[in-house]
Write a protein that holds these residues in place. Sequence first.
Motif, PDB file in Angstrom:
ATOM      1  N   UNK A 217       0.843  -1.180   0.000  1.00 42.79           N
ATOM      2  CA  UNK A 217       0.000   0.000   0.000  1.00 42.79           C
ATOM      3  C   UNK A 217       0.886   1.240   0.000  1.00 42.79           C
ATOM      4  N   UNK A 218       0.624   2.162  -0.901  1.00 42.99           N
ATOM      5  CA  UNK A 218       1.413   3.391  -0.996  1.00 42.99           C
ATOM      6  C   UNK A 218       0.984   4.367   0.093  1.00 42.99           C
ATOM      7  N   UNK A 219       1.972   5.048   0.661  1.00 40.61           N
ATOM      8  CA  UNK A 219       1.698   6.053   1.687  1.00 40.61           C
ATOM      9  C   UNK A 219       1.554   7.399   0.990  1.00 40.61           C
ATOM     10  N   UNK A 220       0.441   8.063   1.222  1.00 39.44           N
ATOM     11  CA  UNK A 220       0.198   9.370   0.624  1.00 39.44           C
ATOM     12  C   UNK A 220       1.011  10.428   1.360  1.00 39.44           C
ATOM     13  N   UNK A 221       1.651  11.311   0.627  1.00 41.44           N
ATOM     14  CA  UNK A 221       2.417  12.433   1.168  1.00 41.44           C
ATOM     15  C   UNK A 221       3.358  11.996   2.293  1.00 41.44           C
ATOM     16  N   UNK A 222       4.308  11.152   1.923  1.00 38.88           N
ATOM     17  CA  UNK A 222       5.244  10.560   2.875  1.00 38.88           C
ATOM     18  C   UNK A 222       5.999  11.628   3.654  1.00 38.88           C
ATOM     19  N   UNK A 223       6.477  12.651   2.962  1.00 39.85           N
ATOM     20  CA  UNK A 223       7.248  13.700   3.651  1.00 39.85           C
ATOM     21  C   UNK A 223       6.431  14.329   4.773  1.00 39.85           C
ATOM     22  N   UNK A 224       5.214  14.718   4.473  1.00 45.72           N
ATOM     23  CA  UNK A 224       4.375  15.357   5.492  1.00 45.72           C
ATOM     24  C   UNK A 224       4.103  14.404   6.650  1.00 45.72           C
ATOM     25  N   UNK A 225       3.850  13.156   6.329  1.00 47.82           N
ATOM     26  CA  UNK A 225       3.581  12.163   7.370  1.00 47.82           C
ATOM     27  C   UNK A 225       4.809  11.977   8.272  1.00 47.82           C
ATOM     28  N   UNK A 226       5.983  11.897   7.667  1.00 49.15           N
ATOM     29  CA  UNK A 226       7.213  11.738   8.451  1.00 49.15           C
ATOM     30  C   UNK A 226       7.538  13.005   9.242  1.00 49.15           C
ATOM     31  N   UNK A 227       7.340  14.180   8.656  1.00 47.20           N
ATOM     32  CA  UNK A 227       7.586  15.429   9.368  1.00 47.20           C
ATOM     33  C   UNK A 227       6.654  15.553  10.578  1.00 47.20           C
ATOM     34  N   UNK A 228       5.383  15.253  10.381  1.00 48.77           N
ATOM     35  CA  UNK A 228       4.425  15.323  11.493  1.00 48.77           C
ATOM     36  C   UNK A 228       4.779  14.330  12.594  1.00 48.77           C
ATOM     37  N   UNK A 229       5.203  13.137  12.196  1.00 47.78           N
ATOM     38  CA  UNK A 229       5.611  12.129  13.180  1.00 47.78           C
ATOM     39  C   UNK A 229       6.835  12.607  13.954  1.00 47.78           C
ATOM     40  N   UNK A 230       7.789  13.221  13.264  1.00 43.69           N
ATOM     41  CA  UNK A 230       8.986  13.740  13.932  1.00 43.69           C
ATOM     42  C   UNK A 230       8.616  14.813  14.955  1.00 43.69           C
ATOM     43  N   UNK A 231       7.689  15.673  14.607  1.00 40.71           N
ATOM     44  CA  UNK A 231       7.240  16.705  15.551  1.00 40.71           C
ATOM     45  C   UNK A 231       6.613  16.073  16.787  1.00 40.71           C
ATOM     46  N   UNK A 232       5.805  15.053  16.598  1.00 44.03           N
ATOM     47  CA  UNK A 232       5.172  14.398  17.759  1.00 44.03           C
ATOM     48  C   UNK A 232       6.215  13.780  18.680  1.00 44.03           C
ATOM     49  N   UNK A 233       7.208  13.104  18.096  1.00 47.01           N
ATOM     50  CA  UNK A 233       8.277  12.504  18.905  1.00 47.01           C
ATOM     51  C   UNK A 233       9.051  13.607  19.620  1.00 47.01           C
TER      52      UNK A 233
END
Length: 193
Positions: free
Chosen positions: A1-17
Amino acid sequence: MAIQDVRAQLFDAAERVLLRDGAEALTSRAVTTEAGCAKGVLHRHFADFDTFLAELVLDRVGRIAERAAALRSAAGSGSVVAHLTDALMGLFSPVAVSMVGLITFRDALRARLRAAGQPGIPVLTQAAAMITDYLGRERELGRIAADADVDTLALTLIGTGHLLFAGRDEGPPGTADVCKVVTSVVTGVLTES
């Protein structure tokens, strides 16, 4: 399954961490775990983790330009103190304060950001430029004294603002506290109240 807008998803995850666990806990594994994807996803999109972090900071710094345009357009209307108070409240979100900590915590990240043309400490540097620009515009409009040193005023507001917001376990300061600081810094240069 392809992840939509990977950069945004990873950036948001980094902010949460970053917000939850601090700069020392921010690793590629922590980010991909938080994002719910395989570790390889991050490395398919970024050369290495420091490249990822540099692009995260640059992305978030880009948002300050939007704030700067809005603040500049407010010049000449309303209260200078209120505009500056609102600007500091918006600039020093928990994410921005955490980003400053991250930048100072990671030498390799600072080096990459400097190589990308980001002098000083990104976030704080752009915030100071935003406040300088606004104060300069208010000076042009005559609402701040013609001889006011807007560069020093901006650095004072950003430095004091950062100290006011950073390292607070009880959450960010209230608007009244920020307004008190802004008032004490700019009262001497205001030509109208």
